[in-house]
Design a protein around this motif. Structure first.
Motif, PDB file in Angstrom:
ATOM      1  N   GLU A  81       0.843  -1.195   0.000  1.00  0.00           N
ATOM      2  CA  GLU A  81       0.000   0.000   0.000  1.00  0.00           C
ATOM      3  C   GLU A  81       0.880   1.246   0.000  1.00  0.00           C
ATOM      4  O   GLU A  81       1.911   1.302   0.670  1.00  0.00           O
ATOM      5  N   ALA A  82       0.450   2.230  -0.774  1.00  0.00           N
ATOM      6  CA  ALA A  82       1.098   3.540  -0.780  1.00  0.00           C
ATOM      7  C   ALA A  82       0.117   4.559  -0.245  1.00  0.00           C
ATOM      8  O   ALA A  82      -1.076   4.517  -0.566  1.00  0.00           O
ATOM      9  N   GLN A  83       0.611   5.454   0.574  1.00  0.00           N
ATOM     10  CA  GLN A  83      -0.194   6.569   1.056  1.00  0.00           C
ATOM     11  C   GLN A  83       0.456   7.860   0.581  1.00  0.00           C
ATOM     12  O   GLN A  83       1.651   8.066   0.807  1.00  0.00           O
ATOM     13  N   LEU A  84      -0.307   8.694  -0.082  1.00  0.00           N
ATOM     14  CA  LEU A  84       0.217   9.945  -0.630  1.00  0.00           C
ATOM     15  C   LEU A  84      -0.604  11.106  -0.094  1.00  0.00           C
ATOM     16  O   LEU A  84      -1.822  11.156  -0.277  1.00  0.00           O
ATOM     17  N   SER A  85       0.070  12.022   0.568  1.00  0.00           N
ATOM     18  CA  SER A  85      -0.593  13.193   1.113  1.00  0.00           C
ATOM     19  C   SER A  85      -0.171  14.416   0.316  1.00  0.00           C
ATOM     20  O   SER A  85       0.936  14.916   0.474  1.00  0.00           O
ATOM     21  N   PRO A  86      -1.025  14.913  -0.590  1.00  0.00           N
ATOM     22  CA  PRO A  86      -0.658  16.044  -1.455  1.00  0.00           C
ATOM     23  C   PRO A  86      -0.264  17.296  -0.689  1.00  0.00           C
ATOM     24  O   PRO A  86       0.597  18.057  -1.131  1.00  0.00           O
ATOM     25  N   ASP A  87      -0.872  17.531   0.474  1.00  0.00           N
ATOM     26  CA  ASP A  87      -0.612  18.745   1.236  1.00  0.00           C
ATOM     27  C   ASP A  87       0.528  18.595   2.240  1.00  0.00           C
ATOM     28  O   ASP A  87       0.954  19.583   2.838  1.00  0.00           O
ATOM     29  N   ALA A  88       0.989  17.363   2.448  1.00  0.00           N
ATOM     30  CA  ALA A  88       2.077  17.119   3.396  1.00  0.00           C
ATOM     31  C   ALA A  88       2.826  15.871   2.960  1.00  0.00           C
ATOM     32  O   ALA A  88       2.530  14.767   3.409  1.00  0.00           O
ATOM     33  N   ILE A  89       3.799  16.042   2.066  1.00  0.00           N
ATOM     34  CA  ILE A  89       4.514  14.909   1.477  1.00  0.00           C
ATOM     35  C   ILE A  89       5.176  14.036   2.540  1.00  0.00           C
ATOM     36  O   ILE A  89       5.240  12.812   2.414  1.00  0.00           O
ATOM     37  N   THR A  90       5.646  14.656   3.613  1.00  0.00           N
ATOM     38  CA  THR A  90       6.325  13.888   4.658  1.00  0.00           C
ATOM     39  C   THR A  90       5.378  12.916   5.362  1.00  0.00           C
ATOM     40  O   THR A  90       5.836  12.008   6.063  1.00  0.00           O
ATOM     41  N   ALA A  91       4.059  13.105   5.195  1.00  0.00           N
ATOM     42  CA  ALA A  91       3.090  12.181   5.787  1.00  0.00           C
ATOM     43  C   ALA A  91       2.828  10.973   4.884  1.00  0.00           C
ATOM     44  O   ALA A  91       2.055  10.086   5.241  1.00  0.00           O
TER      45      ALA A  91
END
Length: 223
Positions: A81-91
């Motif tokens: 699984e990949a999680q991508l947070s557009p507003d906070a890449i470090t998350a």
């Protein structure tokens, strides 16, 4: 009478707070923070091995008819699984678990008979799936930058291979199209760092150099 009105007002405030309406003073700040936090929620993508390519490239160094040819060993089965947070890449984060038994020779320079021999040695000497059934990568840090629907990332994490865990960093280009994510890149590891054998004196058919290069083109679908 006044006391009764005060009780009614107090009850209304409790009801509004429970329903999620912003109140004065500190409560309005908490409401705003909740809205902002929801916009930072990471998007989750399930990796699709059937639509992906994950190849281990072993530079030539073999004997007999394998001499003079590079090996291209594909990982046929993996989950993650990949999680991508557009507003906070470090998350953002990435987790992949590959089945060692599913790794097979795919280079077109070898005949089917040669591939059978190579795959036998991969299982019996190099990968040892009976003892090490999985290869696992878990990210610990993600950094990079966003350009529209594309991301240039550096994914640092722990790679566990052959019972040994080492930290590696994987440069990755990620593209988001609709509900799909596509991650492309390459990285290298030292075979000695993970105590992986290349061959044995008895067999001597699959002998590769110490450096192994991995290339990947992985597709994920949003949950």
């Amino acid at each position: 009478m006044l006391l009764r009105r005060l009780r009614i007002v107090l009850c209304l405030c409790v009801v509004l707070a429970a329903a999620g309406y912003p109140l004065a003073n500190g409560n309005s700040t908490s409401w705003s923070k909740a809205v902002n936090d929801s916009s930072l929620a990471a998007q989750r993508y399930t990796l699709d091995a059937a639509q992906s390519k994950f190849i281990a490239h072993a530079l030539r160094g073999g004997l007999f008819w394998f001499k003079g040819h590079d090996h291209a060993v594909a990982v046929r089965e993996f989950t993650g699984e990949a999680q991508l947070s557009p507003d906070a890449i470090t998350a953002s984060s990435l987790q992949i678990t590959a089945k060692t038994e599913s790794m097979v020779e795919t280079s077109s320079v070898f005949t089917d008979q040669q591939k059978q021999i190579i795959n036998k040695e991969l299982r019996e000497i190099v990968l040892l799936p009976a003892h090490y059934p999985e290869i696992v990568f878990r990210s610990t840090n993600v950094s990079g930058k966003q350009n529209g629907s594309q991301y240039d990332l550096k994914i640092t994490g722990d790679l566990t291979l052959h019972g040994v865990t080492r930290q590696i960093t994987i440069p990755t280009k990620v593209t988001v199209t609709g509900n799909d994510l596509r991650a492309q890149g390459e990285f290298s590891i030292s075979r000695d760092d993970f105590k992986v054998k290349a061959t044995s004196a008895f067999h001597g058919l699959v002998r590769v150099r110490n450096k192994l290069k991995f290339t990947f083109d992985i597709v994920g679908h949003q949950n």
